[in-house]
Write an enzyme that holds these catalytic residues in place. Structure first.
Site, PDB file in Angstrom:
ATOM      1  N   GLU A 178       0.842  -1.198   0.000  1.00 29.57           N
ATOM      2  CA  GLU A 178       0.000   0.000   0.000  1.00 29.57           C
ATOM      3  C   GLU A 178       0.873   1.242   0.000  1.00 29.57           C
ATOM      4  O   GLU A 178       0.520   2.276  -0.581  1.00 29.57           O
ATOM      5  CB  GLU A 178      -0.946  -0.015   1.202  1.00 29.57           C
ATOM      6  CG  GLU A 178      -1.995  -1.134   1.142  1.00 29.57           C
ATOM      7  CD  GLU A 178      -1.458  -2.524   1.412  1.00 29.57           C
ATOM      8  OE1 GLU A 178      -0.320  -2.651   1.946  1.00 29.57           O
ATOM      9  OE2 GLU A 178      -2.152  -3.511   1.093  1.00 29.57           O
ATOM     10  N   HIS A 221     -11.464  -6.222   8.298  1.00 26.83           N
ATOM     11  CA  HIS A 221     -12.233  -5.980   7.071  1.00 26.83           C
ATOM     12  C   HIS A 221     -13.488  -5.180   7.400  1.00 26.83           C
ATOM     13  O   HIS A 221     -14.522  -5.351   6.774  1.00 26.83           O
ATOM     14  CB  HIS A 221     -12.646  -7.289   6.385  1.00 26.83           C
ATOM     15  CG  HIS A 221     -11.507  -8.195   6.040  1.00 26.83           C
ATOM     16  ND1 HIS A 221     -11.006  -9.120   6.913  1.00 26.83           N
ATOM     17  CD2 HIS A 221     -10.769  -8.306   4.911  1.00 26.83           C
ATOM     18  CE1 HIS A 221     -10.006  -9.771   6.343  1.00 26.83           C
ATOM     19  NE2 HIS A 221      -9.839  -9.300   5.125  1.00 26.83           N
TER      20      HIS A 221
HETATM   21  C1  LIG Z   1      -1.798  -5.017   4.321  1.00 23.83           C
HETATM   22  C2  LIG Z   1      -2.734  -5.899   3.575  1.00 23.83           C
HETATM   23  N1  LIG Z   1      -2.997  -5.622   2.278  1.00 23.83           N
HETATM   24  C3  LIG Z   1      -3.867  -6.402   1.587  1.00 23.83           C
HETATM   25  C4  LIG Z   1      -4.497  -7.451   2.174  1.00 23.83           C
HETATM   26  C5  LIG Z   1      -5.505  -8.296   1.409  1.00 23.83           C
HETATM   27  N2  LIG Z   1      -4.982  -9.628   1.122  1.00 23.83           N
HETATM   28  C6  LIG Z   1      -5.204 -10.672   1.958  1.00 23.83           C
HETATM   29  S1  LIG Z   1      -4.422 -12.049   1.480  1.00 23.83           S
HETATM   30  C7  LIG Z   1      -3.767 -11.306   0.119  1.00 23.83           C
HETATM   31  C8  LIG Z   1      -2.867 -12.075  -0.795  1.00 23.83           C
HETATM   32  C9  LIG Z   1      -1.635 -12.553  -0.107  1.00 23.83           C
HETATM   33  O1  LIG Z   1      -0.912 -13.391  -0.946  1.00 23.83           O
HETATM   34  P1  LIG Z   1       0.413 -14.124  -0.482  1.00 23.83           P
HETATM   35  O2  LIG Z   1       1.236 -13.218   0.345  1.00 23.83           O
HETATM   36  O3  LIG Z   1       1.058 -14.699  -1.674  1.00 23.83           O
HETATM   37  O4  LIG Z   1      -0.096 -15.269   0.504  1.00 23.83           O
HETATM   38  P2  LIG Z   1      -1.001 -16.542   0.159  1.00 23.83           P
HETATM   39  O5  LIG Z   1      -2.424 -16.100   0.292  1.00 23.83           O
HETATM   40  O6  LIG Z   1      -0.675 -16.996  -1.190  1.00 23.83           O
HETATM   41  O7  LIG Z   1      -0.688 -17.543   1.198  1.00 23.83           O
HETATM   42  C10 LIG Z   1      -4.186  -9.968   0.049  1.00 23.83           C
HETATM   43  C11 LIG Z   1      -3.834  -9.024  -1.019  1.00 23.83           C
HETATM   44  C12 LIG Z   1      -4.189  -7.690   3.538  1.00 23.83           C
HETATM   45  N3  LIG Z   1      -4.738  -8.713   4.206  1.00 23.83           N
HETATM   46  N4  LIG Z   1      -3.302  -6.907   4.207  1.00 23.83           N
END
Ligand SMILES: Cc1ncc(C[n+]2csc(CCOP(=O)(O)OP(=O)(O)O)c2C)c(N)n1
Ligand SMILES: [Mg+2]
Lengths: 433, 352
Positions: free
Chosen positions: B75, B144
């Site tokens: 972000e 959320h």
């Molecule tokens: C600071 C923040 N930004 C965005 C999100 C929304 N979000 C939740 S999970 C995710 C994807 C994360 O992907 P990754 O780090 O590859 O982990 P995976 O889900 O594949 O285990 C996002 C964008 C969040 N939870 N926190």
């Protein structure tokens, strides 16, 4: 508005036109999947440097892929952790339980018993085998996909489900989104919804452990997508500056919701190679090879314990299912990816290894899977006695105000009284608590 | 021709087009991408996939990958690069997936975007519209569900805009994108798909029966800094925004209270004239927001009303808000400032 001052325009006339690159995954829904570009190195061919080596010596391993289990289902090379069959069967048992648990909780969400769930299908080894390689009191700072760590550490399934249902048995008092566990008893840190925040926290815990002359180390897990957050880079910097006894595990499951790993930089380099710029030891490991996961985690743990430095490990794996119950991956990736994944399935690979050793067979596997499903079913029934989400509000309203501070200030007392009054009005005659 | 007139004409001629808030936002983005080649849309999962709430669905396909694209999960990076793009002359419209995840971007937003015009004495500006879903009511737990608008209204140099209907969402978003200052555009996710009465146990209403779901085709703007009178009345003035507009409206209807409900729409700069005119007439003021109470935007509103309308007030200003706790998962509806809390405050004001 978007134009350059006129003076520059002249000067720029002969310079080449710039173009923006926006990463694009190789396959989208409906595409035929061909993973031949993924380098699958020879099991056993990767050198295993001394655990106390100079971080720079790990450079080649940051671009290789440490693998132990071969297509012949046997273990190869210097990274073979040489685990005895009982340990391997225990590991397989944890796998079975994690999978059965994920299946049932996912279904529970679909049946309206809770709001949300996240599976770790295909990535089980990266938490189960890694947790087995750590000491049980090493401190773990997980992301939301490390249920395997809790299973290895013997966390009660009923407690896990109580949390998922936010019911009256939930020791987190229904406050947290499902799967955002916390268990101090199991040296398992409270999970945050905010990505990557746990990574500098793990480093800080490790620094504290070192300050106090303790013997426990810290390990953290973060998704490849989340490595883009500044927190992760702060974690790497602090880890290297203070030579903190910490392991930074990056779970590269190729996807971050709908964004492929290229949006975290994977088109240009590996996640393990990030280690080099910071001066951390780095390892890139086949995350679906339970033995390689175990061995690499143990290598990093020994290194940290010997005050020889922190390690960043990339576990190369595949998120076989949707991101969460809120996600439908058919909208952004080819369904064939899962079938074509060149590193196979971690559970099958370990099972086949044990069979090849003559220590296991399909009948015993079936019995193990059945027993795991039964255990989860029984735990679910037990937890459901405490209620499921949506069937009333299971916690007394005053609990909402507790733990905001150590002591309740006047304004929260007033608000708690307000909430209790509202409960009486809403649920006519309902007992205020 | 004013937008209102157009809207009425469309309704009468039977060519009315009804959209939910997601579709209205999508429409606004589509129109601005079409009209202005300097507009770009970016954020986590907004490109190919079209956003986790589908607000950007189809836009990448239509406008191309270099105008609508996914970003790394940072972000800080998203808002930081938007400042740089703005400095070049673009009009970035970054999405932050949930308002709860905007915090890593705060330094870029508060210290940089919001002050660039001032510190460079207008040499550089940061014309960006940061869109982000906010608010609770979807069992999202504490990460959320938050309503952090007051963090942004406290920053000099930032505008804060919150729509409560599809019609407004489109017109306000277009105004934000054309505005030369950085704007936070918070989208009340609980009402993306339909207005909300505050009764979580009643069936969800779709937008299509709401008059404000009539969204004309093409370009129109709703000016920033102007409140909307939702209902006229003499019993009291209610100042509110976002999801709570609908909850308040339904509570007043249910109680038969003829309140003048003002949907503020823009928090900074606030429509002080509309507030003064209404409170001076009704003599009573209720403020309703979902965000936590202490230092919430209601505190600012209460101070403004007290400072400027004191001699017209017949009763102390009342505030109905969320509690000063993180948003709980299972007790979501105990936390939410629903009909009971609002009803009590209305009764109190009527008695005074
Ligand atoms: C600071 C923040 N930004 C965005 C999100 C929304 N979000 C939740 S999970 C995710 C994807 C994360 O992907 P990754 O780090 O590859 O982990 P995976 O889900 O594949 O285990 C996002 C964008 C969040 N939870 N926190
Ligand atoms: Mg991932």
């Amino acid at each position: 508005m978007a134009d350059r001052p006129d003076a520059d325009r002249e000067a720029g006339a002969n310079k080449p036109t710039l173009r923006l690159h926006v990463p694009e995954p190789k396959f989208r829904p409906g595409d035929t999947v061909d993973f031949s570009h993924i380098q699958v190195s020879e099991p056993g061919a990767q050198p295993r440097p001394d655990e106390a080596c100079d971080a720079r010596e790990t450079a080649p391993l940051c671009h290789d892929l440490i693998r132990v289990l071969g297509d012949d289902n046997h273990a190869h090379g210097p990274w073979d952790p040489k685990l005895d069959p009982d340990t391997l069967r225990t590991m397989l048992g944890h796998f079975a339980l994690v999978r059965a648990f994920d299946e049932r909780m996912f279904r529970g969400q679909r049946q309206g018993k809770t709001s949300f769930y996240m599976k770790c299908t295909g990535e089980e080894a990266t938490s189960v085998a890694a947790a087995m390689a750590l000491a049980s009191d090493d401190m773990v700072f997980p992301s939301y996909r490390q249920q395997g760590v809790l299973i290895v550490r013997g966390y009660d399934l009923v407690e896990m489900i109580n949390q998922i249902y936010s019911n009256k048995g939930d020791k987190l008092k229904g406050r947290q989104l499902p799967i955002m566990y916390s268990s101090r008893e199991h040296s398992f840190f409270s999970i945050s919804g905010n990505l990557a925040t746990q990574t500098p926290q793990a480093v800080g815990w490790a620094m504290a452990s070192a300050m106090k002359g303790d013997s426990r180390i810290a390990a953290t897990w973060v998704g490849e997508g989340s490595t883009a957050e500044g927190d992760f880079h702060s974690a790497c910097t602090f880890a290297t500056v203070y030579n903190a006894p910490v392991i930074l595990n990056v779970i590269n499951n190729q996807w971050a919701i709908s964004s492929f790993s290229g949006f975290a930089g994977a088109e240009r380099t590996t996640f393990a190679a990030r280690a080099l710029g910071y001066g951390l030891a780095g390892l890139r490991v086949d995350g679906n090879d339970a033995l390689a996961v175990y061995a690499s985690q143990r290598w990093a743990a020994n290194r940290a314990r010997a005050n020889a430095g922190p390690t960043l490990i990339e576990y190369f794996t595949y998120r076989a299912e949707g991101h969460s119950t809120s996600d439908d991956p058919t909208g952004y990736r080819s369904a064939q990816e899962r079938e074509e994944w060149p590193l196979g399935d971690p559970v099958m690979r370990l099972k086949n290894h044990l069979i090849a050793l003559g220590e296991w067979d399909e009948e015993r596997q079936e019995a193990m899977d059945r027993e795991a499903a039964e255990r989860v079913k029984a735990a679910t029934k037990e937890a459901e006695k405490n209620g499921v989400l949506g069937h009333g509000m299971h916690q007394p309203f005053r609990t909402m105000f507790e733990d905001v501070f150590e002591e309740l200030p006047w304004h929260l007392k007033e608000q708690a009284e307000q909430a209790t009054r509202e409960r009486l009005i809403k649920f006519h005659g309902g007992r205020p608590q | 021709m004013s937008a209102e007139v157009k809207e009425n004409q469309a309704a009468q001629s039977g060519t009315e087009r009804r959209l939910n808030m997601i579709e209205a936002i999508n429409d606004a983005l589509d129109i601005m991408l079409e009209r202005d080649p300097d507009v770009i849309v970016m954020g986590e999962d907004v490109g190919y996939f079209g956003g986790v709430f589908r607000c950007t669905a189809g836009l990448q396909k239509k406008h191309g990958k270099t105008r609508v694209f996914d970003t790394p999960i940072s972000e800080c990076g998203i808002i930081g690069v938007a400042v740089g793009m703005g400095a070049y002359g673009l009009r970035p419209v970054p999405e932050i997936q949930f308002a709860d995840y905007i915090y890593p971007g705060l330094d870029q937003l508060i210290s940089e975007a919001a002050r660039l015009r001032y510190r460079s004495a207008t040499e550089y500006i940061a014309p960006m519209t940061v869109r982000s879903p906010f608010g609770g009511g979807i069992f999202g737990g504490q990460t959320h569900s938050q309503s952090p608008e007051a963090i942004f209204t406290h920053v000099s140099g930032l505008k804060t805009v919150i729509p409560s209907t599809p019609y407004d969402a489109k017109g306000l978003l277009i105004s934000c994108i054309e505005d030369n200052d950085p704007v936070i555009f918070f989208e009340p996710k609980r009402i993306y798909n339909g207005p909300f009465s505050g009764y979580y146990d009643k069936p969800a209403e779709p937008w299509k029966r709401h008059p404000q779901s009539v969204v004309p085709e093409g370009y129109y703007k709703i000016p920033l800094g102007k409140a909307r009178t939702v209902t006229e009345g003499d019993a009291m003035t209610v100042l509110t925004y976002g999801t709570m507009v609908h909850v308040v409206e339904s509570v007043c209807r249910e109680k038969g209270v003829e309140a003048e409900i003002l949907d503020l729409r823009t928090l900074v700069p606030i429509d002080i004239e509309a507030i003064e005119a209404s409170v001076e007439r009704t003599g009573k003021c209720l403020i309703v927001h979902e965000a936590t109470r202490t230092s919430g935007f209601g505190a600012e509103l209460s101070a403004l009303v007290t400072e400027r309308c004191f001699y017209h007030l017949e009763a102390p200003v009342e505030r109905v808000t969320g509690f000063d706790t993180p948003y709980p998962h299972s007790l979501e509806w105990a936390y939410f400032p629903g009909p009971v809390r609002i009803g009590e405050a209305i009764d109190k004001l009527l008695k005074d």
